[in-house]
Design an enzyme around this catalytic site. Structure first.
Site, PDB file in Angstrom:
ATOM      1  N   SER A 144       0.836  -1.210   0.000  1.00 43.72           N
ATOM      2  CA  SER A 144       0.000   0.000   0.000  1.00 43.72           C
ATOM      3  C   SER A 144       0.868   1.256   0.000  1.00 43.72           C
ATOM      4  CB  SER A 144      -0.934  -0.010   1.217  1.00 43.72           C
ATOM      5  OG  SER A 144      -0.183   0.095   2.402  1.00 43.72           O
ATOM      6  N   ARG A 159       0.452   3.578  -3.202  1.00 42.48           N
ATOM      7  CA  ARG A 159      -0.216   4.861  -2.957  1.00 42.48           C
ATOM      8  C   ARG A 159       0.596   6.004  -3.555  1.00 42.48           C
ATOM      9  NH1 ARG A 159      -0.004   4.841   2.050  1.00 42.48           N
ATOM     10  NH2 ARG A 159      -2.000   3.848   2.449  1.00 42.48           N
ATOM     11  N   ASN A 213      -0.623   8.089  -6.993  1.00 48.06           N
ATOM     12  CA  ASN A 213      -0.890   9.529  -6.954  1.00 48.06           C
ATOM     13  C   ASN A 213      -0.033  10.287  -7.945  1.00 48.06           C
ATOM     14  OD1 ASN A 213      -2.738  10.796  -4.769  1.00 48.06           O
ATOM     15  ND2 ASN A 213      -1.919   8.938  -3.849  1.00 48.06           N
TER      16      ASN A 213
END
Lengths: 159, 258
Positions: free
Chosen positions: B194, B198, B202
């Site tokens: 994660s 992440r 982004n």
């Protein structure tokens, strides 16, 4: 987009970066921050102490001022008392001096009076004898009446 | 976001060109030179600036550089002290490195998308991806390193047996041992995945939108790229911050006894 050997290179880079930061960057900065914190704390404490000392000094000053004022008042009181005493003393001495002068003058006067009386007596007795001589020249024998004359002279002396 | 002549292949070719790394090698042993170059370059920039500040550091009145560095250091230190209650010489510098490095790598996203690749093409470099964090290798390198630290500290603090117990006996007790192990393994593996995904997601999305904006007519571009750049300023800082905070949190969890 695939995972490949770049990953290993990146991991090595990352490890080196972290190691360098941990070894050479973080400790001196943290130390400086701690030192500054300490300095600021010390400065604040010193300021606090100074403030406290100033308050104490103010208190001491007011105490000293009060003492000085009291002393001054006391001194003024003493001086006033002393002045009164001096005035009283000088009044007293003036009075005794006056009395002494008066007494001296009186005794002088009485002495003078005595003297005058004496000289008057002498003159009066001479005059009286003169007058009596002239009156009695004719009729009184000096030798005969010498006793009476002496008595008169004595009486005059006593007067 | 300069206007430029697109490569052959039109919009699709342009996008693909922008998303292709400069690589060397074959198969797994491919190396993304651009990712490595920019990340190492930015890492050195970070270390250079901070080293200078650390050398000149004084407990007296700080200069501009020292002020900036101290603000960052104190910011990271506060974050670490908030969530990590043990003593560790590693975690705070690790957090600082992650925050600044990730921020700098993310910041490359705000450089006009065509500027550096065009300059590179003039000097004969065909492909260039300037944002290292849009490369999964970069984000996973960090998250896997953090994962290794998590495992290392878990074993170090709890001992091998303690760690094994935690993996096998929680949360459902000894009767569901295999299930526990599966659950804990997924839980632990979810952390680096994660973390890495992440950040990558982004930044990749942000980069892609800049590329898409660059495909529009020049008179529309500023209207879109300007607000997106401002919004992106927030995102790059936030992502760097999240990566750092999660790292600290994961490591403090690894330090805690259950």
């Amino acid at each position: 987009m695939s995972i490949n050997a770049t990953l290993i290179g990146q991991m090595i880079t990352f490890t080196l970066l972290v190691w360098f930061t941990m070894k050479y960057v973080w400790p001196p900065i943290m130390q400086a921050l701690e030192e500054r914190k300490k300095k600021i704390a010390e400065g604040l404490a010193a300021a606090e102490r100074g403030h406290h000392e100033m308050e104490l000094a103010g208190k001491r000053a007011s105490v000293a001022l009060k003492e000085a004022r009291d002393q001054a008042a006391e001194i003024v009181g003493k001086a006033q008392k002393r002045a009164g005493e001096i005035v009283e003393e000088s009044k007293e001495s003036a009075r005794t001096e006056g009395e002494r002068l008066i007494a001296a003058a009186r005794s002088e006067i009485s002495r003078e009076v005595q003297q005058a009386k004496q000289s008057l007596r002498d003159q009066v007795s001479v005059l009286a004898i003169d007058a009596a001589e002239q009156i009695l020249r004719e009729e009184v024998d000096r030798k005969k009446h010498e006793k009476i004359l002496k008595t008169v002279a004595q009486q005059l002396d006593k007067a | 976001m300069a206007t430029e002549t697109h490569d052959a292949g039109g919009a699709t070719g342009y996008i693909i060109h922008h998303l292709t790394s400069l690589s060397a090698g074959e198969g797994f042993w491919t190396i993304h030179l651009d990712t490595l170059f920019f990340s190492v370059f930015l890492g050195c920039l970070f270390l250079f600036a901070f080293k200078i500040a650390a050398e000149k550091v004084t407990s007296g009145v700080p200069g501009l550089l020292q002020n900036i560095v101290e603000t960052l250091v104190e910011f990271v230190d506060t974050q670490v002290k908030d969530s990590f209650h043990g003593k560790s010489k590693l975690i705070a510098p690790l957090g600082l490195t992650i925050f600044v490095w990730v921020f700098l790598m993310n910041f490359m996203d705000l450089i006009p998308v065509d500027l550096l690749p065009d300059i590179a093409s003039w000097i004969g470099i065909p492909y260039l991806r300037v944002v290292p964090t849009t490369d999964l290798n970069a984000t996973f390198a960090m998250s896997i390193s953090v994962f290794c630290l998590i495992i290392f500290y878990s074993v170090k603090v709890k001992g091998g047996i303690g760690f094994a117990k935690e993996m096998l006996l929680t949360p459902f007790g000894p009767w569901l041992m295999p299930f526990n192990l599966l659950l804990k393994t997924v839980e632990e593996l979810a952390k680096p995945v994660s973390l890495g995904l992440r950040l990558f997601g982004n930044l990749y999305a942000g980069e892609l939108i800049f590329i898409l904006i660059a495909l529009l007519p020049w008179y529309v571009q500023p209207l879109l790229s300007f607000p997106w750049a401002i919004f992106h300023l927030l995102i790059i800082t936030l992502q760097a911050f999240i990566f750092m905070v999660l790292t600290i949190v994961y490591l403090s969890l690894a330090h805690e006894e259950h």
